[in-house]
Design a protein around this motif. Structure first.
Motif, PDB file in Angstrom:
ATOM      1  N   PRO A  41       0.804  -1.215   0.000  1.00 40.66           N
ATOM      2  CA  PRO A  41       0.000   0.000   0.000  1.00 40.66           C
ATOM      3  C   PRO A  41       0.844   1.275   0.000  1.00 40.66           C
ATOM      4  CG  PRO A  41       0.214  -0.741   2.252  1.00 40.66           C
ATOM      5  CD  PRO A  41       1.042  -1.677   1.386  1.00 40.66           C
ATOM      6  N   GLN A  42       1.930   1.311  -0.722  1.00 40.53           N
ATOM      7  CA  GLN A  42       2.830   2.460  -0.726  1.00 40.53           C
ATOM      8  C   GLN A  42       2.349   3.566  -1.655  1.00 40.53           C
ATOM      9  OE1 GLN A  42       6.104   0.064  -1.996  1.00 40.53           O
ATOM     10  NE2 GLN A  42       6.993  -0.032   0.050  1.00 40.53           N
ATOM     11  N   THR A  43       3.124   4.649  -1.701  1.00 41.96           N
ATOM     12  CA  THR A  43       2.922   5.751  -2.645  1.00 41.96           C
ATOM     13  C   THR A  43       4.285   6.090  -3.241  1.00 41.96           C
ATOM     14  OG1 THR A  43       3.347   7.536  -1.065  1.00 41.96           O
ATOM     15  CG2 THR A  43       1.060   6.693  -1.205  1.00 41.96           C
ATOM     16  N   SER A  44       4.319   7.108  -4.070  1.00 42.67           N
ATOM     17  CA  SER A  44       5.578   7.525  -4.684  1.00 42.67           C
ATOM     18  C   SER A  44       6.639   7.888  -3.644  1.00 42.67           C
ATOM     19  CB  SER A  44       5.338   8.710  -5.623  1.00 42.67           C
ATOM     20  OG  SER A  44       4.731   9.774  -4.929  1.00 42.67           O
ATOM     21  N   ARG A  45       6.209   8.231  -2.462  1.00 43.65           N
ATOM     22  CA  ARG A  45       7.155   8.598  -1.405  1.00 43.65           C
ATOM     23  C   ARG A  45       8.103   7.454  -1.038  1.00 43.65           C
ATOM     24  NH1 ARG A  45       2.590  11.316  -1.126  1.00 43.65           N
ATOM     25  NH2 ARG A  45       2.502  13.439  -0.313  1.00 43.65           N
ATOM     26  N   ALA A  46       7.753   6.230  -1.381  1.00 43.35           N
ATOM     27  CA  ALA A  46       8.603   5.077  -1.099  1.00 43.35           C
ATOM     28  C   ALA A  46       9.980   5.226  -1.735  1.00 43.35           C
ATOM     29  CB  ALA A  46       7.931   3.792  -1.588  1.00 43.35           C
ATOM     30  N   TRP A  47      10.076   6.027  -2.785  1.00 44.10           N
ATOM     31  CA  TRP A  47      11.317   6.192  -3.541  1.00 44.10           C
ATOM     32  C   TRP A  47      12.116   7.423  -3.116  1.00 44.10           C
ATOM     33  CZ3 TRP A  47      12.985   2.353  -6.502  1.00 44.10           C
ATOM     34  CH2 TRP A  47      12.059   1.427  -6.989  1.00 44.10           C
ATOM     35  N   ALA A  48      11.657   8.199  -2.154  1.00 41.46           N
ATOM     36  CA  ALA A  48      12.249   9.508  -1.830  1.00 41.46           C
ATOM     37  C   ALA A  48      13.756   9.452  -1.582  1.00 41.46           C
ATOM     38  CB  ALA A  48      11.531  10.128  -0.640  1.00 41.46           C
ATOM     39  N   ARG A  49      14.232   8.448  -0.899  1.00 39.56           N
ATOM     40  CA  ARG A  49      15.658   8.402  -0.546  1.00 39.56           C
ATOM     41  C   ARG A  49      16.577   8.165  -1.741  1.00 39.56           C
ATOM     42  NH1 ARG A  49      15.784   4.990   5.095  1.00 39.56           N
ATOM     43  NH2 ARG A  49      14.544   6.479   6.291  1.00 39.56           N
ATOM     44  N   VAL A  50      16.102   7.476  -2.760  1.00 36.14           N
ATOM     45  CA  VAL A  50      16.974   7.159  -3.900  1.00 36.14           C
ATOM     46  C   VAL A  50      16.768   8.092  -5.085  1.00 36.14           C
ATOM     47  CG1 VAL A  50      17.210   4.745  -3.221  1.00 36.14           C
ATOM     48  CG2 VAL A  50      15.406   5.410  -4.835  1.00 36.14           C
ATOM     49  N   MET A  51      15.724   8.918  -5.033  1.00 34.36           N
ATOM     50  CA  MET A  51      15.414   9.803  -6.162  1.00 34.36           C
ATOM     51  C   MET A  51      16.570  10.727  -6.545  1.00 34.36           C
ATOM     52  SD  MET A  51      11.428  10.527  -5.117  1.00 34.36           S
ATOM     53  CE  MET A  51      11.184  11.960  -6.132  1.00 34.36           C
ATOM     54  N   PRO A  52      17.227  11.400  -5.595  1.00 32.96           N
ATOM     55  CA  PRO A  52      18.299  12.318  -5.998  1.00 32.96           C
ATOM     56  C   PRO A  52      19.440  11.623  -6.747  1.00 32.96           C
ATOM     57  CG  PRO A  52      17.646  12.748  -3.735  1.00 32.96           C
ATOM     58  CD  PRO A  52      16.975  11.465  -4.152  1.00 32.96           C
ATOM     59  N   ASP A  53      19.865  10.469  -6.264  1.00 33.47           N
ATOM     60  CA  ASP A  53      20.956   9.756  -6.936  1.00 33.47           C
ATOM     61  C   ASP A  53      20.553   9.309  -8.332  1.00 33.47           C
ATOM     62  OD1 ASP A  53      22.703  10.070  -4.803  1.00 33.47           O
ATOM     63  OD2 ASP A  53      22.218   8.121  -3.928  1.00 33.47           O
ATOM     64  N   LEU A  54      19.347   8.794  -8.477  1.00 39.10           N
ATOM     65  CA  LEU A  54      18.884   8.325  -9.782  1.00 39.10           C
ATOM     66  C   LEU A  54      18.722   9.485 -10.761  1.00 39.10           C
ATOM     67  CD1 LEU A  54      16.304   5.656  -8.614  1.00 39.10           C
ATOM     68  CD2 LEU A  54      18.562   5.250  -9.609  1.00 39.10           C
ATOM     69  N   ALA A  55      18.329  10.655 -10.257  1.00 41.47           N
ATOM     70  CA  ALA A  55      18.104  11.817 -11.117  1.00 41.47           C
ATOM     71  C   ALA A  55      19.404  12.401 -11.664  1.00 41.47           C
ATOM     72  CB  ALA A  55      17.332  12.888 -10.355  1.00 41.47           C
ATOM     73  N   GLN A  56      20.546  11.988 -11.140  1.00 43.08           N
ATOM     74  CA  GLN A  56      21.815  12.476 -11.663  1.00 43.08           C
ATOM     75  C   GLN A  56      22.071  11.961 -13.071  1.00 43.08           C
ATOM     76  OE1 GLN A  56      25.047  11.741  -8.938  1.00 43.08           O
ATOM     77  NE2 GLN A  56      23.941  12.679  -7.234  1.00 43.08           N
ATOM     78  N   ARG A  57      21.477  10.801 -13.416  1.00 43.12           N
ATOM     79  CA  ARG A  57      21.730  10.192 -14.726  1.00 43.12           C
ATOM     80  C   ARG A  57      20.464   9.857 -15.501  1.00 43.12           C
ATOM     81  NH1 ARG A  57      26.219   6.307 -12.323  1.00 43.12           N
ATOM     82  NH2 ARG A  57      27.920   7.809 -12.260  1.00 43.12           N
TER      83      ARG A  57
END
Length: 121
Positions: A41-57
């Motif tokens: 039952p998650q939301t997009s917030r589940a990804w918050a911690r890894v979003m900055p690193d992934l957005a670099q590339r």
């Protein structure tokens, strides 16, 4: 009420109408497209911690799937094929093309059981 106080720097929330519903989508970064899907039952917030690193590339898209988070809660349309159409509609609305990678936190049974059809251009 929608709040974006959880978003990492460099991300914004877009509300995208597609496939008979309106979805809330966090968007950030640049490069090849990476779509991150949350489980139940998650939301997009589940990804918050890894979003900055992934957005670099990558150009990172993280939708709240229909009926969750800040996305609308339609009366129907919760089949996995509709979810695939929702993602295709997001990509089209944002004018994103090319290869797309998709990751999911914890897929529910039958998640994306039917491969999505290619984007029509």
């Amino acid at each position: 009420m929608s709040t974006a106080d959880w978003l990492p720097d460099g991300f914004s929330i877009q509300r995208i109408e597609t496939n008979g519903t309106r979805l809330s989508v966090a968007v950030g970064g640049s490069g090849p497209v990476l779509v991150l899907l949350h489980g139940w039952p998650q939301t997009s917030r589940a990804w918050a911690r890894v979003m900055p690193d992934l957005a670099q590339r990558h150009t990172v898209l993280i939708p709240d799937l229909r009926g969750t988070g800040d996305s609308d809660r339609p009366d129907g349309g919760f089949a996995k094929t509709n979810q695939a159409d929702d993602i295709r509609g997001i990509l089209t609305a944002l004018n994103l093309t090319g290869p797309v990678a998709v990751a999911e936190t914890s897929p529910p049974p039958g998640a994306l059981a039917e491969p999505p059809a290619p984007l029509a251009r």
